[in-house]
Design a protein around this motif. Sequence first.
Motif, PDB file in Angstrom:
ATOM      1  N   VAL A   7       0.881  -1.162   0.000  1.00 53.35           N
ATOM      2  CA  VAL A   7       0.000   0.000   0.000  1.00 53.35           C
ATOM      3  C   VAL A   7       0.920   1.213   0.000  1.00 53.35           C
ATOM      4  O   VAL A   7       1.757   1.359   0.896  1.00 53.35           O
ATOM      5  CB  VAL A   7      -0.929  -0.004   1.230  1.00 53.35           C
ATOM      6  N   ILE A   8       0.791   2.038  -1.041  1.00 52.97           N
ATOM      7  CA  ILE A   8       1.714   3.170  -1.220  1.00 52.97           C
ATOM      8  C   ILE A   8       0.949   4.438  -1.570  1.00 52.97           C
ATOM      9  O   ILE A   8      -0.239   4.399  -1.882  1.00 52.97           O
ATOM     10  CB  ILE A   8       2.769   2.874  -2.305  1.00 52.97           C
ATOM     11  N   ARG A   9       1.661   5.548  -1.571  1.00 50.49           N
ATOM     12  CA  ARG A   9       1.093   6.823  -1.992  1.00 50.49           C
ATOM     13  C   ARG A   9       0.830   6.773  -3.509  1.00 50.49           C
ATOM     14  O   ARG A   9       1.680   6.306  -4.274  1.00 50.49           O
ATOM     15  CB  ARG A   9       2.063   7.962  -1.697  1.00 50.49           C
ATOM     16  N   LYS A  33      -7.322   1.091  -6.153  1.00 53.28           N
ATOM     17  CA  LYS A  33      -7.393   2.314  -5.364  1.00 53.28           C
ATOM     18  C   LYS A  33      -7.992   1.942  -4.016  1.00 53.28           C
ATOM     19  O   LYS A  33      -9.017   1.257  -3.954  1.00 53.28           O
ATOM     20  CB  LYS A  33      -8.266   3.358  -6.052  1.00 53.28           C
ATOM     21  N   THR A  56      -6.923   8.446   4.053  1.00 50.64           N
ATOM     22  CA  THR A  56      -5.981   8.927   3.051  1.00 50.64           C
ATOM     23  C   THR A  56      -6.056   8.000   1.846  1.00 50.64           C
ATOM     24  O   THR A  56      -6.036   6.777   1.996  1.00 50.64           O
ATOM     25  CB  THR A  56      -4.553   8.913   3.621  1.00 50.64           C
ATOM     26  N   ASP A  57      -6.117   8.576   0.650  1.00 47.87           N
ATOM     27  CA  ASP A  57      -6.119   7.764  -0.571  1.00 47.87           C
ATOM     28  C   ASP A  57      -4.755   7.112  -0.747  1.00 47.87           C
ATOM     29  O   ASP A  57      -3.718   7.747  -0.558  1.00 47.87           O
ATOM     30  CB  ASP A  57      -6.431   8.622  -1.792  1.00 47.87           C
ATOM     31  N   LYS A  58      -4.776   5.837  -1.100  1.00 45.87           N
ATOM     32  CA  LYS A  58      -3.566   5.049  -1.341  1.00 45.87           C
ATOM     33  C   LYS A  58      -3.801   4.166  -2.556  1.00 45.87           C
ATOM     34  O   LYS A  58      -4.904   4.097  -3.096  1.00 45.87           O
ATOM     35  CB  LYS A  58      -3.227   4.151  -0.140  1.00 45.87           C
ATOM     36  N   ARG A  60      -3.056   0.073  -3.751  1.00 45.57           N
ATOM     37  CA  ARG A  60      -2.600  -1.252  -3.335  1.00 45.57           C
ATOM     38  C   ARG A  60      -2.094  -1.992  -4.568  1.00 45.57           C
ATOM     39  O   ARG A  60      -2.754  -2.047  -5.594  1.00 45.57           O
ATOM     40  CB  ARG A  60      -3.701  -2.064  -2.662  1.00 45.57           C
ATOM     41  N   GLY A  87       3.077   7.532   6.843  1.00 47.12           N
ATOM     42  CA  GLY A  87       2.077   7.334   5.805  1.00 47.12           C
ATOM     43  C   GLY A  87       2.635   6.886   4.480  1.00 47.12           C
ATOM     44  O   GLY A  87       1.910   6.842   3.484  1.00 47.12           O
ATOM     45  N   ASP A  88       3.933   6.536   4.441  1.00 47.46           N
ATOM     46  CA  ASP A  88       4.522   6.054   3.186  1.00 47.46           C
ATOM     47  C   ASP A  88       3.883   4.755   2.723  1.00 47.46           C
ATOM     48  O   ASP A  88       3.817   4.484   1.535  1.00 47.46           O
ATOM     49  CB  ASP A  88       6.030   5.851   3.330  1.00 47.46           C
ATOM     50  N   GLY A  89       3.435   3.919   3.646  1.00 47.02           N
ATOM     51  CA  GLY A  89       2.769   2.688   3.256  1.00 47.02           C
ATOM     52  C   GLY A  89       3.305   1.479   3.974  1.00 47.02           C
ATOM     53  O   GLY A  89       3.981   1.576   5.003  1.00 47.02           O
TER      54      GLY A  89
END
Length: 111
Positions: A7-9, A33, A56-58, A60, A87-89
């Motif tokens: 899970v990332i930005r 998404k 926060t939108d991430k 996957r 929050g980097d993932g």
Amino acid sequence: MKEIRAVIRPQKLPRLREVLRAIPGFPGMTISKVAGCGSTSRHTPNTIKEVLTDFTDKVRIEIIAPDEMADALVDHIVQVASTGQTGDGLVWVTDIQRAVFIRKNVGSDGV
């Protein structure tokens, strides 16, 4: 085989795609998404509006890869996705007992 999930930005996805596709034998990936929140928050929501929008939108990423590729793929994901900020993932790896590609084989009767 391994399943690698990350899970990332969202803004990190284009560069990550470029880096992963350059790896010889890269098996491909599925992108979704997603939205979420961490276990600790800098701000505790006080209103229903804040509760409903405290996500926060991430993005996957899911990759099924041979065992020998898994560590390299994880290393690339972490390197590209990292900003050094909260929050980097997250990246995790699980064992896959079996995976089968689904293909439609057309016979001589067109079915």
